[in-house]
Design a protein around this motif. Structure first.
Motif, PDB file in Angstrom:
ATOM      1  N   VAL A  37     -23.089  -8.083  -1.000  1.00 31.40           N
ATOM      2  CA  VAL A  37     -21.969  -8.873  -1.541  1.00 31.40           C
ATOM      3  C   VAL A  37     -21.828  -8.623  -3.038  1.00 31.40           C
ATOM      4  N   ARG A  38     -22.934  -8.688  -3.768  1.00 32.97           N
ATOM      5  CA  ARG A  38     -22.886  -8.462  -5.220  1.00 32.97           C
ATOM      6  C   ARG A  38     -22.470  -7.025  -5.521  1.00 32.97           C
ATOM      7  N   TYR A  39     -22.959  -6.080  -4.741  1.00 30.33           N
ATOM      8  CA  TYR A  39     -22.601  -4.675  -4.913  1.00 30.33           C
ATOM      9  C   TYR A  39     -21.083  -4.488  -4.827  1.00 30.33           C
ATOM     10  N   TYR A  40     -20.483  -5.065  -3.790  1.00 33.02           N
ATOM     11  CA  TYR A  40     -19.039  -4.891  -3.612  1.00 33.02           C
ATOM     12  C   TYR A  40     -18.241  -5.630  -4.685  1.00 33.02           C
ATOM     13  N   GLN A  41     -18.765  -6.721  -5.212  1.00 35.32           N
ATOM     14  CA  GLN A  41     -18.107  -7.389  -6.342  1.00 35.32           C
ATOM     15  C   GLN A  41     -18.102  -6.471  -7.560  1.00 35.32           C
ATOM     16  N   LEU A  42     -19.252  -5.868  -7.844  1.00 39.65           N
ATOM     17  CA  LEU A  42     -19.358  -4.961  -8.983  1.00 39.65           C
ATOM     18  C   LEU A  42     -18.500  -3.714  -8.781  1.00 39.65           C
ATOM     19  N   LEU A  43     -18.503  -3.188  -7.563  1.00 38.91           N
ATOM     20  CA  LEU A  43     -17.702  -2.008  -7.263  1.00 38.91           C
ATOM     21  C   LEU A  43     -16.215  -2.303  -7.464  1.00 38.91           C
ATOM     22  N   ASN A  44     -15.763  -3.428  -6.974  1.00 42.28           N
ATOM     23  CA  ASN A  44     -14.352  -3.783  -7.110  1.00 42.28           C
ATOM     24  C   ASN A  44     -13.951  -3.877  -8.584  1.00 42.28           C
ATOM     25  N   ASP A  48     -11.346  -1.017 -11.436  1.00 41.83           N
ATOM     26  CA  ASP A  48     -10.307  -1.341 -12.414  1.00 41.83           C
ATOM     27  C   ASP A  48     -10.685  -0.906 -13.828  1.00 41.83           C
ATOM     28  N   ASP A  49     -11.831  -0.297 -13.980  1.00 41.32           N
ATOM     29  CA  ASP A  49     -12.346   0.110 -15.289  1.00 41.32           C
ATOM     30  C   ASP A  49     -11.934   1.564 -15.567  1.00 41.32           C
ATOM     31  N   GLU A  50     -11.224   1.768 -16.651  1.00 42.11           N
ATOM     32  CA  GLU A  50     -10.768   3.123 -17.003  1.00 42.11           C
ATOM     33  C   GLU A  50     -11.927   4.074 -17.290  1.00 42.11           C
ATOM     34  N   ARG A  51     -13.060   3.544 -17.728  1.00 36.49           N
ATOM     35  CA  ARG A  51     -14.232   4.399 -17.953  1.00 36.49           C
ATOM     36  C   ARG A  51     -14.712   5.007 -16.634  1.00 36.49           C
ATOM     37  N   ALA A  52     -14.651   4.214 -15.552  1.00 33.63           N
ATOM     38  CA  ALA A  52     -15.053   4.717 -14.242  1.00 33.63           C
ATOM     39  C   ALA A  52     -14.095   5.808 -13.778  1.00 33.63           C
ATOM     40  N   LEU A  53     -12.810   5.590 -14.010  1.00 35.51           N
ATOM     41  CA  LEU A  53     -11.819   6.597 -13.644  1.00 35.51           C
ATOM     42  C   LEU A  53     -12.061   7.900 -14.390  1.00 35.51           C
ATOM     43  N   ALA A  54     -12.382   7.806 -15.662  1.00 32.46           N
ATOM     44  CA  ALA A  54     -12.658   9.004 -16.453  1.00 32.46           C
ATOM     45  C   ALA A  54     -13.943   9.697 -15.992  1.00 32.46           C
ATOM     46  N   ALA A  55     -14.939   8.908 -15.580  1.00 33.81           N
ATOM     47  CA  ALA A  55     -16.233   9.471 -15.190  1.00 33.81           C
ATOM     48  C   ALA A  55     -16.192  10.125 -13.809  1.00 33.81           C
ATOM     49  N   ARG A  62      -9.938   7.553  -4.673  1.00 34.15           N
ATOM     50  CA  ARG A  62     -10.083   7.382  -3.223  1.00 34.15           C
ATOM     51  C   ARG A  62     -10.329   5.921  -2.874  1.00 34.15           C
ATOM     52  N   LEU A  63     -11.230   5.282  -3.616  1.00 32.40           N
ATOM     53  CA  LEU A  63     -11.544   3.879  -3.340  1.00 32.40           C
ATOM     54  C   LEU A  63     -10.382   2.951  -3.683  1.00 32.40           C
ATOM     55  N   ARG A  64      -9.633   3.293  -4.709  1.00 30.89           N
ATOM     56  CA  ARG A  64      -8.440   2.498  -5.036  1.00 30.89           C
ATOM     57  C   ARG A  64      -7.423   2.576  -3.896  1.00 30.89           C
ATOM     58  N   ARG A  65      -7.260   3.767  -3.318  1.00 34.16           N
ATOM     59  CA  ARG A  65      -6.326   3.914  -2.184  1.00 34.16           C
ATOM     60  C   ARG A  65      -6.782   3.097  -0.983  1.00 34.16           C
ATOM     61  N   VAL A  66      -8.068   3.126  -0.700  1.00 35.48           N
ATOM     62  CA  VAL A  66      -8.611   2.346   0.412  1.00 35.48           C
ATOM     63  C   VAL A  66      -8.386   0.859   0.166  1.00 35.48           C
ATOM     64  N   ARG A  67      -8.669   0.416  -1.048  1.00 38.51           N
ATOM     65  CA  ARG A  67      -8.489  -1.001  -1.393  1.00 38.51           C
ATOM     66  C   ARG A  67      -7.030  -1.407  -1.243  1.00 38.51           C
ATOM     67  N   GLU A  68      -6.124  -0.577  -1.714  1.00 38.10           N
ATOM     68  CA  GLU A  68      -4.696  -0.892  -1.617  1.00 38.10           C
ATOM     69  C   GLU A  68      -4.228  -0.919  -0.161  1.00 38.10           C
ATOM     70  N   ALA A  69      -4.717  -0.001   0.654  1.00 36.48           N
ATOM     71  CA  ALA A  69      -4.351   0.011   2.068  1.00 36.48           C
ATOM     72  C   ALA A  69      -4.816  -1.263   2.763  1.00 36.48           C
ATOM     73  N   ARG A  71      -5.274  -4.175   1.317  1.00 38.65           N
ATOM     74  CA  ARG A  71      -4.422  -5.270   0.827  1.00 38.65           C
ATOM     75  C   ARG A  71      -3.079  -5.281   1.540  1.00 38.65           C
ATOM     76  N   THR A  72      -2.554  -4.099   1.789  1.00 37.50           N
ATOM     77  CA  THR A  72      -1.255  -3.973   2.460  1.00 37.50           C
ATOM     78  C   THR A  72      -1.347  -4.458   3.902  1.00 37.50           C
ATOM     79  N   GLU A  73      -2.483  -4.233   4.554  1.00 39.98           N
ATOM     80  CA  GLU A  73      -2.666  -4.668   5.939  1.00 39.98           C
ATOM     81  C   GLU A  73      -2.647  -6.181   6.081  1.00 39.98           C
ATOM     82  N   ARG A  74      -3.034  -6.878   5.048  1.00 40.86           N
ATOM     83  CA  ARG A  74      -3.113  -8.347   5.125  1.00 40.86           C
ATOM     84  C   ARG A  74      -1.822  -8.998   5.032  1.00 40.86           C
TER      85      ARG A  74
END
Length: 74
Positions: A37-44, A48-55, A62-69, A71-74
């Motif tokens: 649970v804590r892992y997925y909180q940190l991952l989420n 949204d962190d631009e440093r992660a996107l740059a790294a 890929r994970l942003r697309r999965v998350r958005e999909a 959200r769309t299903e709900r």
């Protein structure tokens, strides 16, 4: 500013494939010392962190697309 070692480890774990049910959760507990649970909180938050996107743009996008999909299903 670079990602912290734990943030880098989270992204590295997300790049890996896991053979079966429970393997990823076991790796989260054993390698990172976190509950799933804590892992997925940190991952989420990391997605949204631009440093992660740059790294690691491939993993983060890929994970942003999965998350958005999901959200769309709900």
């Amino acid at each position: 500013m670079e990602l912290a070692p734990r943030e880098q480890a989270i992204l590295a774990l997300e790049r890996r494939g896991f053979p079966g049910p429970g393997a990823k959760e076991r790796a989260i507990r054993e390698e990172l010392g976190l509950s799933p649970v804590r892992y997925y909180q940190l991952l989420n938050a990391l997605l949204d962190d631009e440093r992660a996107l740059a790294a690691d743009p491939v993993t983060v996008n890929r994970l942003r697309r999965v998350r958005e999909a999901r959200r769309t299903e709900r």
